[in-house]
Design a protein around this motif. Structure first.
Motif, short mmCIF file in Angstrom:
data_model
loop_
_atom_site.label_atom_id
_atom_site.label_comp_id
_atom_site.label_asym_id
_atom_site.label_seq_id
_atom_site.Cartn_x
_atom_site.Cartn_y
_atom_site.Cartn_z
N SER A 9 -13.52 -28.51 -3.57
CA SER A 9 -13.31 -27.09 -3.80
C SER A 9 -13.52 -26.28 -2.53
N PHE A 33 -15.06 -22.60 -1.50
CA PHE A 33 -15.97 -21.59 -2.05
C PHE A 33 -15.80 -20.29 -1.28
N HIS A 52 -13.93 -21.70 -6.21
CA HIS A 52 -15.11 -21.18 -6.88
C HIS A 52 -15.70 -20.05 -6.05
N ARG A 53 -16.31 -19.12 -6.73
CA ARG A 53 -16.84 -17.94 -6.05
C ARG A 53 -18.34 -17.80 -6.28
#
Length: 334
Positions: A141, A143, A193-194
């Motif tokens: 992922s 981020f 994703h945060r």
């Protein structure tokens, strides 16, 4: 040759130990004529509260101002703090571009994770720690921190995943290398994703590299990705917005995808009362006329061409009233 040296310019070798186990995180900083910003940028690295091993990998893309001197000053400060600093660059009269500088900074670094930072931006002290903690269990992922996903100085990812996706495009000024990398990341199954905190101060100024990329270039790449990622799987769809942005999207589509557009939809009675949008530029005779409907009368799937922050929550309420599922029944293009 030093393993961190730019082979095209042996006069500007990289500096750094390059010895021992890899750092946990490398902060990747491409820089060009950043003397007005670099001091605060590197100070923000110095102030990180990350408990692991941290290094800075900075690549000077032929700066002609005092950038090189500032880098030398900060190298000793950071290393006194226990943060290794690897410096690379070239002295050619012409910069080779952000993509090139980022790739070289990554190549000369050692970190298991990459934290991207532009030389005119400032990190909050907790940034590396929070993104590292979030990234470890999700190695495929990218981020970001609170704010627009596509702003690259908020990105954080594993080196292994970056290498799998592939390096940045090096076509030079005017190329949206971050957007192109992001699309390739998605193509290869990467997640996004945060960390819901403000972790970066993004400085928007007249000399920022982002101004070298035209809106038309970004638009064309976005439309191309939309057609590849979404529209090729839909036999038909509705464009949600009968105004300027919706019509622009329609005109930007390939002829095959324009044929798939069943209707425009909107909430504006004035647009709906017009009944049709006529594609005047079309060579077809008669010219295509696309119905304009109220959103409750239109059929999904929808391409949403409405900016979320301009509706005061109205768009979200309308979508919710239709019981639609994002990614299946609608896709945001705003």
């Amino acid at each position: 040759m030093n393993p961190h040296e730019d082979p095209s310019d042996a006069s500007a070798p990289a500096e750094g130990t390059g010895i021992g186990r890899p750092a946990d995180v490398s902060v990747i900083i491409p820089t060009y004529n950043a003397e007005a910003w670099l001091d605060e940028c590197l100070k923000s690295v110095y102030l990180q509260d990350f408990p692991g091993t941290l290094e800075v990998s900075i690549y000077n893309d032929g700066s002609t101002d005092d950038t090189a001197n500032l880098i030398r000053q900060w190298k000793s400060k950071l290393e006194d703090r226990g943060i290794d600093m690897i410096v690379g660059g070239h002295t050619s009269p012409k910069p080779r571009g952000v993509g090139y500088a980022k790739n070289r900074a990554i190549q000369q670094s050692s970190g298991c994770y990459l934290c991207f930072l532009d030389s005119d931006d400032v990190m909050m002290p907790q940034r590396v720690r929070l993104q590292y903690e979030a990234a470890v269990p999700l190695p495929k992922s990218v981020f970001t921190s609170h704010g627009p996903t596509i702003i690259m100085p908020t990105w954080f990812c594993s080196r292994e995943w970056f290498c799998y996706v592939g390096q940045f495009v090096e076509d030079g000024q005017g190329t949206p290398e971050d957007l192109l990398f992001f699309y390739e990341h998605l193509r290869k199954g990467g997640g996004v994703h945060r960390v819901d905190e403000c972790l970066l101060q993004y400085r928007y100024h007249e000399h920022a590299a982002t101004h070298a990329v035209s809106e038309d270039t970004i638009w064309k790449n976005r439309v191309k990705f939309l057609e590849e990622r979404v529209l090729q799987h839909w036999p038909s769809f509705t464009i949600w917005n009968a105004g300027k942005q919706g019509r622009k999207l329609y005109r930007s589509l390939t002829p095959n995808n324009r044929e798939k557009v069943m209707a425009f939809c909107d909430v504006d009675c004035k647009k709906i009362c017009k009944g049709f949008y006529t594609h005047e530029e079309s060579e077809k005779r008669p010219k295509p006329k696309i119905p304009i409907l109220h959103f409750k009368e239109a059929k999904p799937p929808f391409i949403i061409c409405v900016k979320l922050d301009l509706t005061g929550g109205g768009l979200e309420e309308n979508l919710h009233s239709l019981n639609l599922k994002e990614g299946t029944d609608y896709y945001h293009f705003n």
